[in-house]
Design a protein around this motif. Sequence first.
Motif, mmCIF file in Angstrom:
data_model
loop_
_atom_site.group_PDB
_atom_site.id
_atom_site.type_symbol
_atom_site.label_atom_id
_atom_site.label_comp_id
_atom_site.label_asym_id
_atom_site.label_seq_id
_atom_site.Cartn_x
_atom_site.Cartn_y
_atom_site.Cartn_z
ATOM 1 N N MET A 1 7.738 -5.413 1.206
ATOM 2 C CA MET A 1 6.592 -6.317 1.164
ATOM 3 C C MET A 1 5.924 -6.276 -0.203
ATOM 4 S SD MET A 1 3.164 -6.274 3.531
ATOM 5 C CE MET A 1 1.800 -7.386 3.149
ATOM 6 N N LYS A 2 5.561 -7.431 -0.710
ATOM 7 C CA LYS A 2 4.817 -7.519 -1.968
ATOM 8 C C LYS A 2 3.318 -7.529 -1.663
ATOM 9 C CE LYS A 2 8.355 -10.034 -4.556
ATOM 10 N NZ LYS A 2 8.670 -11.263 -5.328
ATOM 11 N N TYR A 3 2.587 -6.623 -2.302
ATOM 12 C CA TYR A 3 1.149 -6.510 -2.063
ATOM 13 C C TYR A 3 0.321 -7.180 -3.153
ATOM 14 C CZ TYR A 3 2.500 -3.023 1.384
ATOM 15 O OH TYR A 3 3.050 -2.386 2.461
ATOM 16 N N PHE A 4 0.850 -7.234 -4.370
ATOM 17 C CA PHE A 4 0.044 -7.649 -5.515
ATOM 18 C C PHE A 4 0.717 -8.779 -6.290
ATOM 19 C CE2 PHE A 4 -0.481 -3.098 -4.720
ATOM 20 C CZ PHE A 4 -1.835 -3.056 -4.424
ATOM 21 N N THR A 5 -0.098 -9.516 -7.006
ATOM 22 C CA THR A 5 0.387 -10.579 -7.885
ATOM 23 C C THR A 5 -0.052 -10.265 -9.307
ATOM 24 O OG1 THR A 5 -1.610 -11.955 -7.741
ATOM 25 C CG2 THR A 5 0.052 -12.203 -5.976
ATOM 26 N N MET A 33 -10.540 -10.640 -3.925
ATOM 27 C CA MET A 33 -9.383 -11.386 -3.440
ATOM 28 C C MET A 33 -8.058 -10.827 -3.948
ATOM 29 S SD MET A 33 -8.565 -15.487 -3.845
ATOM 30 C CE MET A 33 -10.139 -15.881 -3.074
ATOM 31 N N PHE A 34 -8.015 -10.466 -5.238
ATOM 32 C CA PHE A 34 -6.733 -10.104 -5.850
ATOM 33 C C PHE A 34 -6.543 -8.601 -6.051
ATOM 34 C CE2 PHE A 34 -7.730 -14.406 -7.623
ATOM 35 C CZ PHE A 34 -6.757 -15.087 -6.908
ATOM 36 N N VAL A 35 -7.618 -7.837 -5.894
ATOM 37 C CA VAL A 35 -7.528 -6.398 -6.150
ATOM 38 C C VAL A 35 -7.886 -5.586 -4.905
ATOM 39 C CG1 VAL A 35 -8.393 -4.483 -7.550
ATOM 40 C CG2 VAL A 35 -8.008 -6.712 -8.598
ATOM 41 N N ARG A 36 -9.136 -5.681 -4.471
ATOM 42 C CA ARG A 36 -9.601 -4.831 -3.377
ATOM 43 C C ARG A 36 -8.857 -5.076 -2.075
ATOM 44 N NH1 ARG A 36 -15.202 -6.122 -0.738
ATOM 45 N NH2 ARG A 36 -13.793 -7.702 0.153
ATOM 46 N N ASP A 37 -8.787 -6.314 -1.634
ATOM 47 C CA ASP A 37 -8.170 -6.604 -0.336
ATOM 48 C C ASP A 37 -6.677 -6.295 -0.313
ATOM 49 O OD1 ASP A 37 -10.674 -7.304 0.474
ATOM 50 O OD2 ASP A 37 -10.319 -9.469 0.504
ATOM 51 N N PRO A 38 -5.903 -6.681 -1.351
ATOM 52 C CA PRO A 38 -4.489 -6.287 -1.347
ATOM 53 C C PRO A 38 -4.293 -4.777 -1.409
ATOM 54 C CG PRO A 38 -4.856 -8.084 -2.887
ATOM 55 C CD PRO A 38 -6.207 -7.619 -2.450
ATOM 56 N N ALA A 194 4.431 -2.789 -9.139
ATOM 57 C CA ALA A 194 3.416 -3.235 -8.184
ATOM 58 C C ALA A 194 3.647 -4.664 -7.727
ATOM 59 C CB ALA A 194 2.016 -3.113 -8.805
ATOM 60 N N LEU A 195 4.427 -5.418 -8.474
ATOM 61 C CA LEU A 195 4.714 -6.810 -8.121
ATOM 62 C C LEU A 195 6.018 -6.934 -7.338
ATOM 63 C CD1 LEU A 195 3.884 -8.453 -11.583
ATOM 64 C CD2 LEU A 195 2.328 -7.824 -9.733
ATOM 65 N N SER A 196 6.586 -5.800 -6.964
ATOM 66 C CA SER A 196 7.906 -5.785 -6.334
ATOM 67 C C SER A 196 7.829 -5.357 -4.880
ATOM 68 C CB SER A 196 8.815 -4.826 -7.118
ATOM 69 O OG SER A 196 9.956 -4.472 -6.389
ATOM 70 N N ASP A 197 8.840 -5.743 -4.111
ATOM 71 C CA ASP A 197 8.986 -5.256 -2.737
ATOM 72 C C ASP A 197 9.259 -3.754 -2.689
ATOM 73 O OD1 ASP A 197 8.732 -7.765 -1.492
ATOM 74 O OD2 ASP A 197 10.827 -8.237 -1.845
ATOM 75 N N ASP A 198 9.646 -3.177 -3.823
ATOM 76 C CA ASP A 198 10.068 -1.779 -3.851
ATOM 77 C C ASP A 198 8.913 -0.799 -4.007
ATOM 78 O OD1 ASP A 198 12.752 -2.508 -3.645
ATOM 79 O OD2 ASP A 198 12.963 -2.724 -5.817
ATOM 80 N N LEU A 199 7.693 -1.284 -4.200
ATOM 81 C CA LEU A 199 6.571 -0.385 -4.478
ATOM 82 C C LEU A 199 6.401 0.675 -3.387
ATOM 83 C CD1 LEU A 199 4.070 0.476 -6.098
ATOM 84 C CD2 LEU A 199 2.760 -1.228 -4.786
ATOM 85 N N LEU A 200 6.124 0.252 -2.170
ATOM 86 C CA LEU A 200 5.866 1.205 -1.094
ATOM 87 C C LEU A 200 7.099 2.039 -0.750
ATOM 88 C CD1 LEU A 200 3.867 2.371 0.917
ATOM 89 C CD2 LEU A 200 4.482 0.538 2.513
ATOM 90 N N PRO A 201 8.289 1.450 -0.586
ATOM 91 C CA PRO A 201 9.465 2.271 -0.288
ATOM 92 C C PRO A 201 9.741 3.333 -1.351
ATOM 93 C CG PRO A 201 9.940 -0.030 0.139
ATOM 94 C CD PRO A 201 8.610 0.002 -0.553
#
Length: 224
Positions: A1-5, A33-38, A194-201
Motif C-alpha cells: 500500500m502507498k501511504y504518501f505522495t 491532508m498530505f502529512v498528518r492523516d497519511p 515513502a512513495l512506494s508500496d514497499d515502505l511498510l513491508p
Amino acid sequence: MKYFTNKYIEFFGNLTLNNNKEWFDEHRSGYEMFVRDPFKKFSTDLLEGMKKIDQDIEVDGPNAMLRINKDVRFSKDKAPYRTNMAVAFGINKSDTFTWPGYLISLGVVDNIQVLGGMYMPGTSIKNKIQSAMAENPEEFMKIIKSKTFNKHWGGVNGERNKRVPKEFEGSLNKNPYILNKTWTYGKEYPIDLALSDDLLPSILEDYKAAVEFQNYFKRFCKIN
C-alpha cells in the motif's frame, strides 16, 4: 500500500526553509491532508504489523506518533517544528528508556530512519545487562553475528564507557559491547521509499530480523 505522495516530500522541503508559525498556519490544511492523516494511517498499520512481531507492544499507532511541534525551551535551535514525522514506542508510547524500543522517522533532511534497541537505560538495567554479558559473553555476540541480523542491520551502535568494573574486564575480548551505555541498531532508506508500496513491508521485514536482539534485552526489564 502507498501511504504518501510527493506532497508529503514537498511539505517538508518547504517547511525546512520556512520553519515558523506563520508559514505553518498558512499551510496547515496541506499538513493535515498530505502529512498528518497519511502518517496516522501508516502508523496504525505499522503497529498492527509490529504486534505480530513483538507481542509485548500495547500502544496503537496514533498514540505512538510524535508531535510535529518541538519543545524548544532548552534548545539552541528555536525552529518550532520537526522536519519529519516519527513514531516511537517500546511497550507503550516512547517507552524506549526502560524497554527495548523502536523509532521510525520520515523526512527530507534525514530521509527514512529505522531504529531499534535498548537506548540509554537507567543504571539498574544497564548493570544487569553488563553483568549478563560478562557472565555469558558469547550469547549476545551470537545474536549480532547471525546472518539475518547482519543482513538487515549490519551491527550494533551506541556510546561506550571508557572502562567497566574490574570483574567485567576479562570478558571484554569476547564481548566488547559490555562497554556500551546503549545498545541500538539502525538503517537509513532514501525518502523515495515513502512513495512506494514497499515502505511498510521493508520496515516490518527489518524488525523481524531483530526479534532475538529485542528479546535479549527484554529479560532485564519489567512490564509495569
